[in-house]
Scaffold this motif. Structure first.
Motif, mmCIF file in Angstrom:
data_model
loop_
_atom_site.group_PDB
_atom_site.id
_atom_site.type_symbol
_atom_site.label_atom_id
_atom_site.label_comp_id
_atom_site.label_asym_id
_atom_site.label_seq_id
_atom_site.Cartn_x
_atom_site.Cartn_y
_atom_site.Cartn_z
ATOM 1 N N UNK A 263 0.825 -1.205 0.000
ATOM 2 C CA UNK A 263 0.000 0.000 0.000
ATOM 3 C C UNK A 263 0.862 1.258 0.000
ATOM 4 N N UNK A 264 1.900 1.284 0.834
ATOM 5 C CA UNK A 264 2.770 2.463 0.907
ATOM 6 C C UNK A 264 3.491 2.699 -0.414
ATOM 7 N N UNK A 265 4.024 1.650 -1.008
ATOM 8 C CA UNK A 265 4.728 1.800 -2.282
ATOM 9 C C UNK A 265 3.769 2.233 -3.384
ATOM 10 N N UNK A 266 2.576 1.618 -3.411
ATOM 11 C CA UNK A 266 1.604 1.991 -4.435
ATOM 12 C C UNK A 266 1.141 3.422 -4.293
ATOM 13 N N UNK A 267 0.861 3.854 -3.058
ATOM 14 C CA UNK A 267 0.382 5.216 -2.832
ATOM 15 C C UNK A 267 1.472 6.241 -3.140
ATOM 16 N N UNK A 268 2.711 5.924 -2.792
ATOM 17 C CA UNK A 268 3.817 6.837 -3.102
ATOM 18 C C UNK A 268 4.010 6.959 -4.608
ATOM 19 N N UNK A 269 3.999 5.816 -5.308
ATOM 20 C CA UNK A 269 4.132 5.850 -6.764
ATOM 21 C C UNK A 269 2.967 6.590 -7.408
ATOM 22 N N UNK A 270 1.765 6.397 -6.863
ATOM 23 C CA UNK A 270 0.585 7.095 -7.372
ATOM 24 C C UNK A 270 0.753 8.606 -7.240
ATOM 25 N N UNK A 271 1.243 9.050 -6.102
ATOM 26 C CA UNK A 271 1.420 10.494 -5.889
ATOM 27 C C UNK A 271 2.456 11.064 -6.845
ATOM 28 N N UNK A 272 3.560 10.338 -7.044
ATOM 29 C CA UNK A 272 4.621 10.822 -7.934
ATOM 30 C C UNK A 272 4.140 10.868 -9.381
ATOM 31 N N UNK A 273 3.479 9.799 -9.840
ATOM 32 C CA UNK A 273 3.022 9.740 -11.234
ATOM 33 C C UNK A 273 1.957 10.793 -11.515
ATOM 34 N N UNK A 274 1.063 11.021 -10.541
ATOM 35 C CA UNK A 274 0.046 12.062 -10.728
ATOM 36 C C UNK A 274 0.690 13.443 -10.776
ATOM 37 N N UNK A 275 1.681 13.684 -9.916
ATOM 38 C CA UNK A 275 2.398 14.960 -9.950
ATOM 39 C C UNK A 275 3.086 15.148 -11.302
ATOM 40 N N UNK A 276 3.682 14.069 -11.832
ATOM 41 C CA UNK A 276 4.381 14.163 -13.113
ATOM 42 C C UNK A 276 3.442 14.489 -14.263
ATOM 43 N N UNK A 277 2.159 14.108 -14.129
ATOM 44 C CA UNK A 277 1.188 14.475 -15.172
ATOM 45 C C UNK A 277 1.146 15.986 -15.372
ATOM 46 N N UNK A 278 1.322 16.726 -14.289
ATOM 47 C CA UNK A 278 1.327 18.184 -14.387
ATOM 48 C C UNK A 278 2.564 18.736 -15.051
ATOM 49 N N UNK A 279 3.584 17.885 -15.229
ATOM 50 C CA UNK A 279 4.824 18.307 -15.884
ATOM 51 C C UNK A 279 4.921 17.800 -17.324
ATOM 52 N N UNK A 280 3.879 17.108 -17.798
ATOM 53 C CA UNK A 280 3.912 16.556 -19.154
ATOM 54 C C UNK A 280 4.088 17.661 -20.188
ATOM 55 N N UNK A 281 4.962 17.403 -21.146
ATOM 56 C CA UNK A 281 5.257 18.404 -22.173
ATOM 57 C C UNK A 281 4.590 18.114 -23.511
ATOM 58 N N UNK A 282 4.077 16.897 -23.676
ATOM 59 C CA UNK A 282 3.384 16.559 -24.911
ATOM 60 C C UNK A 282 2.365 15.464 -24.646
ATOM 61 N N UNK A 283 1.639 15.108 -25.677
ATOM 62 C CA UNK A 283 0.556 14.141 -25.557
ATOM 63 C C UNK A 283 1.044 12.779 -25.081
#
Length: 404
Positions: free
Chosen positions: A71-91
């Motif tokens: 759960x901890x690893x999944x939730x941490x990865x979820x938070x990082x990947x969602x944050x990275x969506x805001x940094x996406x530069x293309x489709x």
């Protein structure tokens, strides 16, 4: 003990909000990345694809590991990947990050359902299941407006906000959750093995159990009917009542509140009537209302009836999930993940069937009747399979796999 329900509610709220987040942002993201409408849909599909496919793998794997760590690893990865969506530069980078967020959610959400019976006493399981479902219901009601409001500061802001909030939840979970080592499974000697054979072997006890087969078939039928009805509810409200997009959005929020109310009162209803009677009464009521729904002419009456349907289904879902996870204490992650995949598959199939019925069988009336039949068949399957038999409750309370 009170920290666990709040933690599970917030985790499911974050995951649910992230699921609905892209929908209001889709026109903005389409313009930002310069893609066609058909291609833009992949920013929605990538998340769902990652979540649905990897749920079938994540569940069996998690049953062989410490559930707290998963759960901890999944939730941490979820938070990082969602944050990275805001940094996406293309489709394509956005699609990649959405795919990774969906995969992370597949490892996180099932652990909530699987952890509840592990960290709480039997008398509090149903109520906490209801609160966790309330988190999903609240995200359905408020996820879209929250995403739209945050996007007023830029399309990246909602992703960064959810990513940071989820990371804080991971920190809280690190201190709040106890260790949950895997339970020994008599059906497998593979332990924590991660091979394909070990993964498939964890599904064998469920495939052999008549109670499990009936339970998952009934669960599929619930979502097949409700998914079909919900998929074309917006088109029905627009065509039959002339509602605008904004008015339909308000109606969806109202329906989400019904689901939230049902989840909140689920455990109380179960304590008074018993799980089997509560599920039977709620599903029969929802089936009857689905058949009635398309025949209503005032939009206020139609919305009120749909609110009642969502409230009844909100009562049912936590009790059903609690019964499913009680089938085998050593396979709760597998069961929760399979339930998630079943729900996604049924909703997808239901939406496709609803489209055919809407066009070829006279509009929403056929869909309402279809939903009613699905719920009636689901209830019959639940009762015939004995999912809510007293033996299951005693086995769950004792932490043993239920008998077949």
């Amino acid at each position: 003990m009170s920290k666990f329900p709040a933690l599970f509610f917030l985790i499911m709220f974050m995951i649910g909000t992230d699921t609905f987040l892209v929908s209001p942002l889709l026109p903005t993201l389409q313009a930002e990345f310069g893609v066609s409408t058909d291609s833009a849909g992949w920013m929605l599909s990538a998340y769902a694809l990652g979540s649905a496919v990897f749920a079938l793998i994540a569940g069996p794997l998690s049953d062989g590991w410490n559930r707290r760590v998963v759960l901890l690893c999944g939730l941490t990865a979820f938070s990082v990947c969602t944050f990275l969506c805001g940094l996406a530069t293309d489709f394509w980078t956005m699609c990649l990050f959405r795919l990774l967020a969906g995969i992370s959610a597949a490892f996180t959400a099932p652990q909530v359902w699987a952890s509840i019976p592990s960290v709480l006493p039997p008398q509090r399981i149903a109520r906490t299941m209801g609160l966790a479902f309330s988190g999903l219901a609240a995200s359905q009601a408020f996820g879209v407006p929250i995403g739209s409001w945050l996007a007023s500061g830029g399309w990246s802001v909602p992703f960064w906000t959810i990513g940071c909030a989820s990371l804080l939840l991971a920190v809280f979970a690190y201190f709040a959750l106890p260790s949950m080592p895997p339970m020994p499974s008599p059906s497998s000697s593979a332990g924590a093995s991660t091979g394909l054979g070990a993964i498939l072997r964890r599904y064998v006890p469920l495939a052999r159990s008549g109670k499990a087969r009936a339970g998952f078939l009934a669960y599929l039928l619930i979502h097949l009917g409700s998914g079909a009805a919900f998929a074309f509810s917006g088109k029905w409200l627009a065509e039959d009542f002339g509602l605008t997009v904004g008015e339909i959005g308000t109606a969806v929020i109202f329906l989400g509140l019904g689901n939230l109310l049902g989840s909140a009162i689920s455990s109380s209803a179960s304590r008074k009537l018993g799980a089997a009677r509560t599920v039977a009464a709620a599903m029969l009521g929802a089936a009857a209302l689905y058949a009635l729904l398309p025949q209503l002419s005032p939009v206020s009456a139609a919305t009120a009836v749909y609110f009642a349907i969502c409230t009844l289904l909100g009562i049912v879902f936590p009790l059903v999930m609690g019964a499913l996870t009680s089938l085998n204490a050593s396979l709760r992650g597998t069961i929760s993940s399979l339930a998630n995949a079943t729900m996604n598959g049924a909703n997808t199939l239901g939406a496709w069937l609803a489209g055919l019925m809407f066009v070829h069988l006279g509009g929403y009336s056929a869909i309402g009747l279809f939903a009613a039949v699905c719920l009636a068949a689901s209830l019959a399957t639940f009762l015939a399979g004995g999912l809510f038999a007293r033996e299951s409750s005693r086995a769950a309370s004792a932490g043993r796999p239920a008998s077949n």
